[in-house]
Design a protein around this motif. Structure first.
Motif, PDB file in Angstrom:
ATOM      1  N   ASP A 164      16.631  60.231  41.048  1.00 57.37           N
ATOM      2  CA  ASP A 164      16.983  59.803  42.398  1.00 57.37           C
ATOM      3  C   ASP A 164      18.450  60.100  42.693  1.00 57.37           C
ATOM      4  O   ASP A 164      19.262  60.146  41.769  1.00 57.37           O
ATOM      5  CB  ASP A 164      16.743  58.285  42.471  1.00 57.37           C
ATOM      6  CG  ASP A 164      16.635  57.783  43.891  1.00 57.37           C
ATOM      7  OD1 ASP A 164      16.697  58.593  44.835  1.00 57.37           O
ATOM      8  OD2 ASP A 164      16.478  56.561  44.060  1.00 57.37           O
ATOM      9  N   ASP A 165      18.771  60.301  43.961  1.00 55.78           N
ATOM     10  CA  ASP A 165      20.163  60.474  44.394  1.00 55.78           C
ATOM     11  C   ASP A 165      20.850  61.594  43.632  1.00 55.78           C
ATOM     12  O   ASP A 165      22.029  61.494  43.297  1.00 55.78           O
ATOM     13  CB  ASP A 165      20.969  59.175  44.207  1.00 55.78           C
ATOM     14  CG  ASP A 165      20.476  58.072  45.115  1.00 55.78           C
ATOM     15  OD1 ASP A 165      19.776  58.381  46.088  1.00 55.78           O
ATOM     16  OD2 ASP A 165      20.798  56.898  44.846  1.00 55.78           O
ATOM     17  N   GLU A 191      16.116  63.602  50.763  1.00 52.33           N
ATOM     18  CA  GLU A 191      16.194  62.276  51.388  1.00 52.33           C
ATOM     19  C   GLU A 191      17.227  62.249  52.502  1.00 52.33           C
ATOM     20  O   GLU A 191      18.182  63.036  52.506  1.00 52.33           O
ATOM     21  CB  GLU A 191      16.480  61.197  50.349  1.00 52.33           C
ATOM     22  CG  GLU A 191      17.827  61.292  49.680  1.00 52.33           C
ATOM     23  CD  GLU A 191      18.078  60.078  48.777  1.00 52.33           C
ATOM     24  OE1 GLU A 191      19.235  59.688  48.663  1.00 52.33           O
ATOM     25  OE2 GLU A 191      17.123  59.528  48.199  1.00 52.33           O
TER      26      GLU A 191
END
Ligand code: C2E
Ligand code: CA
Ligand code: CA
Ligand code: CA
Length: 277
Positions: free
Chosen positions: A177-178, A234
């Motif tokens: 993630d990220d 995202e």
């Protein structure tokens, strides 16, 4: 006389509860929230860029306080991580996801829900037993639950490797993630068996802008693809970003261009409307 008595009693309870809350430290309040199971989950749709179909959602926790106000996760997750309370919060998120999404996941095997794991969840690995227990008898396939971990979860590399391997053996997909916000390089990540990479919003923001980092974004995409990882973008806010990502072969995206994080019923309505496209 009776309604008046009841009213008085309710008033006393409210005042005492308010007083208790007021005297509690932030940590005390968070402990009470865990004990009272005050956490709810909103679902941000995940979109397949090639088709526009909704293929699932990311589960995003919120703290619903007794007065009805919603607290964003970045305001309490750091304290929850420092204090270890994040473990029972993850448990509550898992329970909520199973309760709210079960029927939809059973009737549509193409849908999946991504759940965020904290560094502590990764380190302890205990979350996998909680998840297995929650899924048992639910009819939800493990493949329908994806797990997201930030680079912080990879700092204890041996523990991370063990948890990731166990998660994948159980049938879950695991995403980093990220990506791009921490210090780890993609070559470091090659040491972990991952399924997907989520490009952080800060890189998506640079698409179309002439900045130094805008030249980094295509390289992240190319390298992720070279490593055989599925790519999720995202924080997609504009059609130009979505078009760019689709042309580059990015499979999935989430962001306000499509939808914000929604309560369960609204997400399910959104997913139904985006099925056949
Ligand atoms: P994240 O995992 O990077 O989650 C995405 C965040 O970006 C969400 O904020 C989402 O609402 C927001 N976002 C999505 N699309 C857009 C967009 O187009 N524009 C803008 N400006 N923002 C967008 P949220 O829900 O406030 O979550 C913040 C962070 O809290 C998450 O970042 C995640 O790190 C953490 N978090 C959320 N739920 C959980 C959870 O259940 N467990 C743990 N451990 N952490 C969680
Ligand atoms: Ca996430
Ligand atoms: Ca992010
Ligand atoms: Ca993220």
């Amino acid at each position: 006389l009776l309604p008046l008595g009841a009213l008085m009693a309710a008033l006393i309870v409210a005042v005492v509860a308010w007083g208790l809350r007021r005297r509690l430290s932030p940590l005390g309040e968070l402990k009470m929230a865990v004990a009272r199971r005050e956490f709810v989950v909103h679902y941000q749709p995940l979109i397949e860029l090639a088709t526009g179909r909704c293929i699932g959602a990311e589960a995003l926790v919120r703290w619903r306080r007794p007065d009805g106000s919603m607290v964003r996760p970045d305001l309490f997750i750091p304290l929850a991580e420092d204090s270890g309370l994040v473990l029972p919060i993850t448990d509550q998120v898992i329970a909520e996801v199973v309760r709210e999404m079960r029927a939809a996941l059973v009737s549509d095997r193409d849908l999946h829900i991504a759940i965020n794991l904290s560094a502590q969840d990764i380190r302890s690995g205990r979350v996998l037993a909680v998840l297995a227990q929650a899924l048992q008898g639910s009819g939800i396939a493990p493949q329908q639950i994806w797990l997201e971990a930030t680079e912080r979860g990879f700092m204890d590399a041996d523990a991370a490797r063990a948890t990731i391997n166990r998660a994948r053996a159980a049938g879950h997909a695991v995403a980093i993630d990220d990506f791009g916000t921490g210090y780890s390089s993609l070559s470091y990540l090659q040491g972990f068996a991952l399924d997907a990479l989520k490009i952080d919003k800060s890189f998506i923001d640079t698409i179309g802008a002439e900045t130094v980092t805008s030249s980094v974004t295509p390289h992240i995409i190319d390298m992720a693809q070279a490593l055989g990882l599925q790519v999720v973008a995202e924080g997609v806010e504009t059609q130009a970003q979505a078009d760019y990502l689709r042309e580059r072969g990015v499979q999935f995206a989430q962001g306000w261009l499509f939808a914000k994080a929604l309560p369960a019923a609204e997400f399910l309505a959104f997913a139904r409307s985006r099925q056949a496209k």
